[in-house]
Scaffold this active site. Structure first.
Site, short mmCIF file in Angstrom:
data_model
loop_
_atom_site.label_atom_id
_atom_site.label_comp_id
_atom_site.label_asym_id
_atom_site.label_seq_id
_atom_site.Cartn_x
_atom_site.Cartn_y
_atom_site.Cartn_z
N ASP A 45 -18.03 14.66 -21.36
CA ASP A 45 -18.38 15.97 -20.81
C ASP A 45 -19.65 16.50 -21.48
OD1 ASP A 45 -16.90 18.57 -19.41
OD2 ASP A 45 -18.17 19.12 -21.10
N TYR A 50 -26.53 21.91 -23.08
CA TYR A 50 -26.27 21.33 -24.40
C TYR A 50 -27.50 20.61 -24.96
CZ TYR A 50 -21.26 21.78 -23.09
OH TYR A 50 -20.03 22.21 -22.67
N LYS A 75 -23.03 20.18 -16.11
CA LYS A 75 -22.87 21.56 -15.63
C LYS A 75 -24.21 22.20 -15.28
CE LYS A 75 -19.10 21.71 -18.90
NZ LYS A 75 -19.57 20.95 -20.07
#
Ligand code: A2P
Length: 270
Positions: A45, A50, A75
């Protein structure tokens, strides 16, 4: 392990434990993800926000396991709302990762992190329509949201065609989110538990230490197993190999009586 996979409402299966990479810097992401893959994780994930997609992708591409046997989530940044903006951000993500499709793509949050609580309903609906297009075009196997409460989910359910397949939320002993969990269950939305250790803060709780000893497991294992017992899909994160291994060894069951005790524990962060 309780079960090896969860199944989304479109039939796609997702491995029931994922390796979280939040707060793993790009420089460390290659080694951490390689360690996770080496130790049997097949579900990774990440997120554009990030800033580690590049090395997460490199680790996955260079590892022996074929791409189709690895489940990758990324995401859409919380700050990016809108149809064209979403298509652009998705392209950036798959370019960073060096892959040609994603297994799961999530709207990272219902509002920008700097303006939590802002009403972005229209932006979220437009982003969702773009995600539906990517899904229908075969670029993503499943689509979902993250950090969405019921009030954020409802407009998507009312105004869009595809019901989100997942909602990734903070979930750990002390943060049960009962109402949201039951809403998701009613709509066949898989709940993913991020920060299953409350970013490490549950580890020193005396009640958990005592119970973990009884089961002859660590507090981390008890806490991650708790997520599975509550039918949520945990995404533990670590940069240490021994912990990466430990966090996946969950072959024990927490009794109903102890689950009830854990349900009474107050949020360590309150
Ligand atoms: P580290 O990366 O140095 O191993 P969460 O998954 O809730 O976000 O928690 C992540 C935090 O918990 C990180 O600080 C991580 O540290 C730590 N952590 C992860 N797994 C374990 C474990 N099995 N034992 C102790 N600490 C852990």
């Amino acid at each position: 392990m309780k079960k090896d996979t969860f199944t989304f409402h479109n039939g796609v299966k997702i491995p029931s434990i994922g390796f979280g990479t939040w707060q793993i810097p790009n420089e460390e992401a290659y080694d951490s993800v390689t360690m996770a893959l080496k130790n049997g994780y097949t579900h990774i994930d990440t997120a554009l926000a990030y800033k580690n997609e590049e090395n997460v992708g490199k680790a996955i591409r260079e590892f022996a396991t074929p791409r189709e046997d690895i489940f990758i989530t990324s995401k859409l940044p919380a700050e990016i709302k809108g149809y064209d903006e979403t298509l652009e951000a998705f392209n950036e993500t798959i370019t960073n990762l060096g892959v040609d499709y994603l297994d799961l793509y999530l709207i990272h949050a219902p509002w920008p992190w700097s303006d939590q609580g802002k009403d972005c309903t229209e932006g979220n609906v437009q982003s969702w329509k773009a995600m539906e297009k990517l899904y229908n075009d075969g670029k993503i196997k499943a689509i979902g949201v993250s950090n969405f409460q019921i009030e954020h989910l409802q407009p998507i359910l009312d105004e869009c065609d595809i019901v989100p397949m997942a909602n990734q939320i903070p979930f750990y002993v002390g943060k049960d989110q009962e109402e949201l969990l039951s809403f998701c269950k009613d709509h066949d939305i898989v709940v993913e538990a991020y920060s299953p250790l409350a970013t490490g803060q549950v580890l020193d709780m005396p009640e958990l230490k005592e119970m973990a000893e009884k089961y002859d497991v660590t507090v981390a294992q008890l806490s991650i197993r708790y997520c599975l017992e509550k039918d949520t899909l945990p995404l533990p994160k670590s940069t240490h190999e021994s912990r990466i291994i430990e966090n996946k060894q969950l072959d024990f069951e927490i009794s109903d009586k102890d689950i009830k005790i854990l349900e009474q524990i107050r949020d360590v962060r309150d």
